[in-house]
Design an enzyme around this catalytic site. Structure first.
Site, PDB file in Angstrom:
ATOM      1  N   GLU A 167      73.802  42.779  39.059  1.00 63.17           N
ATOM      2  CA  GLU A 167      72.498  42.969  38.411  1.00 63.17           C
ATOM      3  C   GLU A 167      71.403  42.904  39.478  1.00 63.17           C
ATOM      4  O   GLU A 167      70.238  42.682  39.180  1.00 63.17           O
ATOM      5  CB  GLU A 167      72.283  41.970  37.275  1.00 63.17           C
ATOM      6  CG  GLU A 167      72.389  40.518  37.646  1.00 63.17           C
ATOM      7  CD  GLU A 167      72.057  39.606  36.475  1.00 63.17           C
ATOM      8  OE1 GLU A 167      70.953  39.732  35.935  1.00 63.17           O
ATOM      9  OE2 GLU A 167      72.910  38.779  36.115  1.00 63.17           O
TER      10      GLU A 167
ATOM     11  N   CYS B 228      75.231  38.810  33.926  1.00 61.34           N
ATOM     12  CA  CYS B 228      76.324  38.149  34.657  1.00 61.34           C
ATOM     13  C   CYS B 228      77.700  38.521  34.122  1.00 61.34           C
ATOM     14  O   CYS B 228      78.721  38.113  34.681  1.00 61.34           O
ATOM     15  CB  CYS B 228      76.189  36.632  34.564  1.00 61.34           C
ATOM     16  SG  CYS B 228      74.665  36.028  35.244  1.00 61.34           S
TER      17      CYS B 228
ATOM     18  N   HIS C  46      81.358  30.607  33.364  1.00 61.69           N
ATOM     19  CA  HIS C  46      80.240  31.153  34.138  1.00 61.69           C
ATOM     20  C   HIS C  46      79.324  29.965  34.433  1.00 61.69           C
ATOM     21  O   HIS C  46      78.979  29.217  33.513  1.00 61.69           O
ATOM     22  CB  HIS C  46      79.498  32.216  33.326  1.00 61.69           C
ATOM     23  CG  HIS C  46      78.134  32.521  33.874  1.00 61.69           C
ATOM     24  ND1 HIS C  46      77.950  32.939  35.170  1.00 61.69           N
ATOM     25  CD2 HIS C  46      76.886  32.426  33.333  1.00 61.69           C
ATOM     26  CE1 HIS C  46      76.651  33.108  35.399  1.00 61.69           C
ATOM     27  NE2 HIS C  46      75.983  32.795  34.297  1.00 61.69           N
TER      28      HIS C  46
HETATM   29  P1  HMG Z   1      64.280  22.293  33.418  1.00 68.38           P
HETATM   30  O1  HMG Z   1      62.848  22.482  33.213  1.00 68.38           O
HETATM   31  O2  HMG Z   1      64.724  21.820  34.746  1.00 68.38           O
HETATM   32  O3  HMG Z   1      64.884  21.414  32.238  1.00 68.38           O
HETATM   33  O4  HMG Z   1      65.018  23.646  33.168  1.00 68.38           O
HETATM   34  P2  HMG Z   1      64.880  19.869  31.942  1.00 68.38           P
HETATM   35  O5  HMG Z   1      63.555  19.277  32.215  1.00 68.38           O
HETATM   36  O6  HMG Z   1      65.411  19.792  30.561  1.00 68.38           O
HETATM   37  O7  HMG Z   1      65.898  19.194  32.988  1.00 68.38           O
HETATM   38  C1  HMG Z   1      67.215  19.605  33.127  1.00 68.38           C
HETATM   39  C2  HMG Z   1      68.145  18.403  32.946  1.00 68.38           C
HETATM   40  O8  HMG Z   1      67.870  17.465  33.986  1.00 68.38           O
HETATM   41  C3  HMG Z   1      67.948  17.649  31.619  1.00 68.38           C
HETATM   42  O9  HMG Z   1      69.225  17.235  31.189  1.00 68.38           O
HETATM   43  C4  HMG Z   1      67.144  16.448  32.035  1.00 68.38           C
HETATM   44  O10 HMG Z   1      67.304  15.329  31.180  1.00 68.38           O
HETATM   45  C5  HMG Z   1      67.731  16.168  33.397  1.00 68.38           C
HETATM   46  P3  HMG Z   1      69.730  17.612  29.708  1.00 68.38           P
HETATM   47  O11 HMG Z   1      68.721  17.145  28.757  1.00 68.38           O
HETATM   48  O12 HMG Z   1      69.786  19.145  29.689  1.00 68.38           O
HETATM   49  O13 HMG Z   1      71.078  16.959  29.611  1.00 68.38           O
HETATM   50  N1  HMG Z   1      66.851  15.358  34.260  1.00 68.38           N
HETATM   51  C6  HMG Z   1      67.305  14.372  35.060  1.00 68.38           C
HETATM   52  N2  HMG Z   1      68.527  13.866  35.262  1.00 68.38           N
HETATM   53  C7  HMG Z   1      68.675  12.840  36.156  1.00 68.38           C
HETATM   54  N3  HMG Z   1      67.618  12.304  36.829  1.00 68.38           N
HETATM   55  C8  HMG Z   1      66.368  12.769  36.644  1.00 68.38           C
HETATM   56  C9  HMG Z   1      66.164  13.844  35.724  1.00 68.38           C
HETATM   57  N4  HMG Z   1      65.086  14.544  35.305  1.00 68.38           N
HETATM   58  C10 HMG Z   1      65.518  15.455  34.412  1.00 68.38           C
HETATM   59  N5  HMG Z   1      65.348  12.229  37.328  1.00 68.38           N
HETATM   60  C11 HMG Z   1      66.656  25.252  32.719  1.00 68.38           C
HETATM   61  C12 HMG Z   1      66.412  23.790  32.925  1.00 68.38           C
HETATM   62  C13 HMG Z   1      68.090  25.537  32.392  1.00 68.38           C
HETATM   63  C14 HMG Z   1      65.789  25.719  31.547  1.00 68.38           C
HETATM   64  C15 HMG Z   1      66.224  25.993  34.018  1.00 68.38           C
HETATM   65  O14 HMG Z   1      67.045  25.587  35.072  1.00 68.38           O
HETATM   66  C16 HMG Z   1      66.280  27.506  33.913  1.00 68.38           C
HETATM   67  O15 HMG Z   1      65.420  28.159  33.331  1.00 68.38           O
HETATM   68  N6  HMG Z   1      67.330  28.110  34.533  1.00 68.38           N
HETATM   69  C17 HMG Z   1      67.514  29.565  34.540  1.00 68.38           C
HETATM   70  C18 HMG Z   1      68.181  30.070  33.277  1.00 68.38           C
HETATM   71  C19 HMG Z   1      69.611  29.594  33.156  1.00 68.38           C
HETATM   72  O16 HMG Z   1      70.258  29.294  34.134  1.00 68.38           O
HETATM   73  N7  HMG Z   1      70.146  29.563  31.911  1.00 68.38           N
HETATM   74  C20 HMG Z   1      71.519  29.165  31.682  1.00 68.38           C
HETATM   75  C21 HMG Z   1      72.184  29.914  30.514  1.00 68.38           C
HETATM   76  S1  HMG Z   1      71.910  31.671  30.606  1.00 68.38           S
HETATM   77  C22 HMG Z   1      73.041  32.213  31.804  1.00 68.38           C
HETATM   78  O17 HMG Z   1      73.897  31.501  32.225  1.00 68.38           O
HETATM   79  C23 HMG Z   1      72.867  33.627  32.307  1.00 68.38           C
HETATM   80  C24 HMG Z   1      72.277  33.740  33.700  1.00 68.38           C
HETATM   81  O18 HMG Z   1      73.250  33.415  34.671  1.00 68.38           O
HETATM   82  C25 HMG Z   1      71.720  35.143  33.911  1.00 68.38           C
HETATM   83  C26 HMG Z   1      72.561  36.357  33.608  1.00 68.38           C
HETATM   84  O19 HMG Z   1      73.380  36.399  32.701  1.00 68.38           O
HETATM   85  O20 HMG Z   1      72.320  37.350  34.291  1.00 68.38           O
HETATM   86  C27 HMG Z   1      71.112  32.781  33.908  1.00 68.38           C
END
Ligand code: HMG
Length: 391
Positions: free
Chosen positions: A80, A112, A234
């Protein structure tokens, strides 16, 4: 029925990485959020003279060196991060690998997921002509906006797989489970370099697709959750795979304790924590991680794989590990490659991130930075000139 599956597998990633502790410091975030929250340690980042073509050729080269090229009927390249709207990236790779003109070349796309569509198509081609093989390559650069939630989940990599009859590594079952549904969780319009992402929603779409696809796999194959020894997901980031696995396990009503389910995933996470997301390549790098790092001999064991691409398509499929598989792996080379990468400072990371090729097709020579065998050397008259560096 002919047995068809993976006869060879090898991955390649950039020589450069950014430590996520460094990123956390620069972004004013607790480093445990990246290390524990999303489960990542480092992310591979390509130098300007690397792209999906050079990574694909680097991943495929060791496989092609060890096989009879005239048997390869087709090269499919799933990505992609395309470099051209018209010409297939696999034609550049075809030339770099010195493939015969009788080998067809095509590029595939569905976020992906498209590599797995390629696996299914390649298996069908081999069923039709069992004396032929298909070289399938997944190659991607995951790049998000700076200082966005996706930034720590960047990465890059390519994986090459040879699909053949009577495979030496993993025999694939034709029974699979699929879930397709239109969603706006992650997409990249043609005018953007980075995707538009609804991150939290994307994790929900992923989990729904995994549960639905697994249910269909069980229904069609009769194989229950507890009969599967290993799971590959994935991995956009490690904790995504872990969360999905626990949800799939719950909906499959297994009685396995949580610790056992978590332990099942340990070997698949090792390379991803170092490389980051590599989109199409990610699930197959997870498979390399399992095959290279499993503490037990996997011979005869079932491996289920969940491939997911935003937008969205998810597919759960499975295979059985073939006796003697270890002899066909590139375990030492994989480990050496990761150990020998160069760490980028934050300012070097920004230089790589912000680098742009000329947008008007004018002649431009790239500085030689990658240590890979293949590199992008020049842009000339609107086309890309690649070169092979003898090592
Ligand atoms: P974020 O803002 O980092 O989310 O975004 P968050 O604030 O919820 O934090 C993430 C986790 O860290 C949470 O854990 C927090 O509690 C924890 P959870 O509640 O999820 O269990 N956390 C901590 N842990 C330990 N110590 C700390 C601490 N602070 C927070 N101090 C998000 C997360 C996934 C939204 C972001 O990374 C993102 O937008 N990523 C890109 C999209 C993505 O990867 N999506 C995954 C599914 S889609 C997919 O896989 C397809 C893809 O590969 C593309 C394609 O197909 O082409 C992306």
């Amino acid at each position: 029925m002919t047995k068809v599956g993976i006869d060879a597998i090898n991955f390649y990633t950039s020589d450069f990485y950014l430590n996520l502790e460094e990123l956390a410091k620069e972004r004013g975030v607790d480093s445990d959020k990246f290390k524990i929250g999303i489960g990542q340690e480092r992310m591979s980042f390509p130098s300007p003279d690397e792209d999906i073509v050079t990574m694909a050729a680097n991943a495929a080269y060791p496989i092609v060196q060890n096989c009879d090229k005239s048997k390869i009927s087709t090269i499919m390249l799933a990505t992609e991060t395309g470099v051209d709207q018209s010409k297939a990236a696999s034609i550049f790779v075809h030339e770099l690998l010195g493939m015969p003109s009788t080998t067809r070349a095509v590029e595939l796309k569905q976020a992906c997921y498209s590599g797995t569509a390629g696996v299914q198509m390649a298996c069908a081609l081999v069923e039709r002509n069992p004396e032929e093989q298909v070289l399938l390559i997944m190659s991607d650069i995951a790049k998000y906006d700076l200082d966005s939630p996706g930034e720590p989940t960047q990465g890059c990599g390519a994986v090459a797989i040879l699909i053949s009859a009577n495979p030496s590594i993993l025999e694939l079952s034709p029974k699979t489970g699929i879930h397709t549904e239109s969603s706006h969780d992650f997409w990249r319009p043609n005018y953007r370099q980075t995707p538009v992402v609804d991150g939290k929603y994307s994790t929900l779409v992923y989990i729904k697709a995994a549960k639905k696809a697994f249910a269909q796999l069980t229904e069609k194959s009769g194989v229950a959750f507890d009969e599967i020894d290993n799971f590959c997901y994935h991995l956009p980031f490690s904790t995504m795979g872990v969360k999905a696995h626990l949800k799939v396990a719950k909906s499959a009503k297994t009685e396995k304790p949580k610790e056992e389910l978590l332990k099942q995933l340990d070997p698949i996470l090792i390379y991803n924590k170092e490389i980051g997301n590599s989109y199409t390549a990610s699930i197959y790098i997870a498979l390399c991680s399992l095959l290279d790092n499993s503490e037990t001999d996997l011979t005869g064991q079932k491996v289920a794989l969940f491939s997911f691409g935003s937008g969205c398509v998810g597919e759960f499929f499975y295979g059985t590990v073939v006796e003697g598989y270890k002899e066909k792996l590139h375990t030492e080379a994989h480990k050496a490659q990761l150990l020998n990468r160069t760490e980028l400072s934050f300012s070097e990371y920004l230089r790589f991130y912000q680098f742009k090729l000329p947008q008007d097709g004018s002649t431009f020579q790239l500085e030689h930075e990658t240590r890979g065998m293949f590199r992008l050397a020049e842009i000339k008259d609107h086309y890309r000139v690649y070169s092979k560096c003898e090592r």
